[in-house]
Design a protein around this motif. Structure first.
Motif, PDB file in Angstrom:
ATOM      1  N   LEU A  36     -14.262  55.376  17.356  1.00 56.88           N
ATOM      2  CA  LEU A  36     -14.788  55.787  16.051  1.00 56.88           C
ATOM      3  C   LEU A  36     -15.272  57.232  16.085  1.00 56.88           C
ATOM      4  N   GLN A  37     -15.895  57.623  17.169  1.00 63.62           N
ATOM      5  CA  GLN A  37     -16.335  59.000  17.319  1.00 63.62           C
ATOM      6  C   GLN A  37     -15.124  59.935  17.297  1.00 63.62           C
ATOM      7  N   GLN A  38     -14.037  59.550  17.971  1.00 66.28           N
ATOM      8  CA  GLN A  38     -12.819  60.357  17.984  1.00 66.28           C
ATOM      9  C   GLN A  38     -12.199  60.424  16.588  1.00 66.28           C
ATOM     10  N   ILE A  39     -12.166  59.303  15.886  1.00 70.25           N
ATOM     11  CA  ILE A  39     -11.620  59.268  14.524  1.00 70.25           C
ATOM     12  C   ILE A  39     -12.416  60.196  13.613  1.00 70.25           C
ATOM     13  N   LYS A  40     -13.725  60.063  13.641  1.00 72.23           N
ATOM     14  CA  LYS A  40     -14.574  60.865  12.745  1.00 72.23           C
ATOM     15  C   LYS A  40     -14.502  62.351  13.072  1.00 72.23           C
ATOM     16  N   GLU A  41     -14.412  62.677  14.347  1.00 69.68           N
ATOM     17  CA  GLU A  41     -14.278  64.074  14.729  1.00 69.68           C
ATOM     18  C   GLU A  41     -12.965  64.648  14.204  1.00 69.68           C
ATOM     19  N   LYS A  42     -11.882  63.902  14.348  1.00 71.61           N
ATOM     20  CA  LYS A  42     -10.574  64.374  13.892  1.00 71.61           C
ATOM     21  C   LYS A  42     -10.516  64.428  12.367  1.00 71.61           C
ATOM     22  N   ILE A  43     -11.082  63.432  11.698  1.00 68.12           N
ATOM     23  CA  ILE A  43     -11.099  63.414  10.228  1.00 68.12           C
ATOM     24  C   ILE A  43     -11.846  64.619   9.677  1.00 68.12           C
ATOM     25  N   SER A  44     -12.916  65.018  10.356  1.00 63.61           N
ATOM     26  CA  SER A  44     -13.732  66.128   9.848  1.00 63.61           C
ATOM     27  C   SER A  44     -12.973  67.452   9.857  1.00 63.61           C
ATOM     28  N   SER A  45     -11.847  67.522  10.555  1.00 56.17           N
ATOM     29  CA  SER A  45     -11.063  68.754  10.584  1.00 56.17           C
ATOM     30  C   SER A  45     -10.199  68.928   9.329  1.00 56.17           C
ATOM     31  N   PHE A  46     -10.084  67.884   8.511  1.00 53.83           N
ATOM     32  CA  PHE A  46      -9.308  67.971   7.277  1.00 53.83           C
ATOM     33  C   PHE A  46     -10.208  68.476   6.147  1.00 53.83           C
ATOM     34  N   SER A  47      -9.616  69.196   5.190  1.00 48.64           N
ATOM     35  CA  SER A  47     -10.419  69.690   4.065  1.00 48.64           C
ATOM     36  C   SER A  47     -10.854  68.542   3.162  1.00 48.64           C
ATOM     37  N   SER A  48     -10.046  67.502   3.088  1.00 50.09           N
ATOM     38  CA  SER A  48     -10.457  66.295   2.358  1.00 50.09           C
ATOM     39  C   SER A  48      -9.719  65.098   2.928  1.00 50.09           C
ATOM     40  N   TRP A  49     -10.368  63.950   2.812  1.00 46.44           N
ATOM     41  CA  TRP A  49      -9.763  62.713   3.288  1.00 46.44           C
ATOM     42  C   TRP A  49     -10.374  61.546   2.539  1.00 46.44           C
ATOM     43  N   LYS A  50      -9.622  60.474   2.498  1.00 49.67           N
ATOM     44  CA  LYS A  50     -10.166  59.212   2.008  1.00 49.67           C
ATOM     45  C   LYS A  50      -9.477  58.091   2.756  1.00 49.67           C
ATOM     46  N   ILE A  51     -10.123  56.965   2.744  1.00 47.43           N
ATOM     47  CA  ILE A  51      -9.578  55.789   3.404  1.00 47.43           C
ATOM     48  C   ILE A  51      -9.735  54.616   2.457  1.00 47.43           C
ATOM     49  N   SER A  52      -8.722  53.788   2.419  1.00 44.34           N
ATOM     50  CA  SER A  52      -8.799  52.615   1.554  1.00 44.34           C
ATOM     51  C   SER A  52      -8.121  51.423   2.216  1.00 44.34           C
ATOM     52  N   HIS A  53      -8.542  50.261   1.772  1.00 42.02           N
ATOM     53  CA  HIS A  53      -7.959  49.020   2.259  1.00 42.02           C
ATOM     54  C   HIS A  53      -6.696  48.727   1.468  1.00 42.02           C
ATOM     55  N   ILE A  54      -5.680  48.280   2.181  1.00 38.78           N
ATOM     56  CA  ILE A  54      -4.435  47.843   1.554  1.00 38.78           C
ATOM     57  C   ILE A  54      -4.121  46.467   2.129  1.00 38.78           C
ATOM     58  N   TRP A  55      -3.757  45.542   1.279  1.00 38.74           N
ATOM     59  CA  TRP A  55      -3.454  44.200   1.762  1.00 38.74           C
ATOM     60  C   TRP A  55      -2.280  44.243   2.727  1.00 38.74           C
ATOM     61  N   ARG A  56      -2.308  43.390   3.704  1.00 46.14           N
ATOM     62  CA  ARG A  56      -1.238  43.341   4.705  1.00 46.14           C
ATOM     63  C   ARG A  56       0.124  43.146   4.044  1.00 46.14           C
ATOM     64  N   GLU A  57       0.138  42.383   2.968  1.00 45.13           N
ATOM     65  CA  GLU A  57       1.396  42.131   2.270  1.00 45.13           C
ATOM     66  C   GLU A  57       1.971  43.401   1.639  1.00 45.13           C
ATOM     67  N   ALA A  58       1.148  44.412   1.431  1.00 41.80           N
ATOM     68  CA  ALA A  58       1.607  45.685   0.871  1.00 41.80           C
ATOM     69  C   ALA A  58       1.731  46.756   1.949  1.00 41.80           C
ATOM     70  N   ASN A  59       1.552  46.365   3.187  1.00 42.91           N
ATOM     71  CA  ASN A  59       1.576  47.292   4.314  1.00 42.91           C
ATOM     72  C   ASN A  59       2.584  46.809   5.354  1.00 42.91           C
ATOM     73  N   SER A  60       3.672  46.238   4.877  1.00 39.41           N
ATOM     74  CA  SER A  60       4.614  45.590   5.782  1.00 39.41           C
ATOM     75  C   SER A  60       5.391  46.576   6.657  1.00 39.41           C
ATOM     76  N   ALA A  61       5.490  47.847   6.247  1.00 40.61           N
ATOM     77  CA  ALA A  61       6.183  48.825   7.094  1.00 40.61           C
ATOM     78  C   ALA A  61       5.410  49.044   8.396  1.00 40.61           C
ATOM     79  N   ALA A  62       4.097  49.220   8.301  1.00 41.91           N
ATOM     80  CA  ALA A  62       3.285  49.388   9.510  1.00 41.91           C
ATOM     81  C   ALA A  62       3.319  48.117  10.354  1.00 41.91           C
ATOM     82  N   ASP A  63       3.302  46.974   9.692  1.00 39.14           N
ATOM     83  CA  ASP A  63       3.382  45.696  10.395  1.00 39.14           C
ATOM     84  C   ASP A  63       4.700  45.595  11.168  1.00 39.14           C
ATOM     85  N   TYR A  64       5.797  45.969  10.520  1.00 37.51           N
ATOM     86  CA  TYR A  64       7.122  45.960  11.150  1.00 37.51           C
ATOM     87  C   TYR A  64       7.139  46.867  12.381  1.00 37.51           C
TER      88      TYR A  64
END
Length: 148
Positions: free
Chosen positions: A82-110
């Motif tokens: 989490l520390q690594q994620i937050k450090e890397k995220i802070s290097s972007f000018s903007s970011w957001k994160i959202s939940h997506i149902w697994r059924e709508a995220n089948s490419a990553a699942d594949y």
């Protein structure tokens, strides 16, 4: 819940929805939550290495989204990643994160499955299989995916 031989997988798309890069790698034996965080971190690293300044992360792990968004306390074992994620995220000018149902995220699942024919960390979209391209198209169009 222990990893049953799954891996890390994800799709990075540009603001027009076009595939920029894919990743599909073996993962160490670890619980699923930690693999979700590893996949998020891998996606952030790839986006950063390609020079993106703004990102929108989507994960089918609601807990990971809540923890990265500081809505809930992280388990002790996830503090380092989490520390690594937050450090890397802070290097972007903007970011957001959202939940997506697994059924709508089948490419990553594949891409995270052991049986995925593609393996690598910085895969060009030109090597995507017809099956994966169809899955990505369906995800973009919001088509329902029924889990069996």
């Amino acid at each position: 819940m222990e990893n049953d031989g799954a891996g890390l997988g994800g799709v990075i798309r540009d603001s027009e929805g076009e595939i920029v890069v894919l990743f599909s790698t073996e993962a160490p034996k670890e619980d699923i939550f930690m693999l979700e965080l590893e996949a998020i971190y891998k996606g952030i690293q790839l986006a950063s290495s390609r020079g993106y300044d703004r990102i929108w992360l989507e994960s089918d792990s609601l807990v990971a989204v809540q923890i990265i968004s500081d809505q809930v306390e992280p388990p002790w074992k996830s503090v380092k990643i989490l520390q690594q994620i937050k450090e890397k995220i802070s290097s972007f000018s903007s970011w957001k994160i959202s939940h997506i149902w697994r059924e709508a995220n089948s490419a990553a699942d594949y891409l995270s499955k052991r049986s995925c024919p593609l393996k690598g960390v910085d895969l060009p979209p030109t090597i995507a299989t017809p099956e994966l391209l169809a899955i990505i198209r369906d995800d973009c169009e919001g088509k329902k995916y029924i889990r069996l």
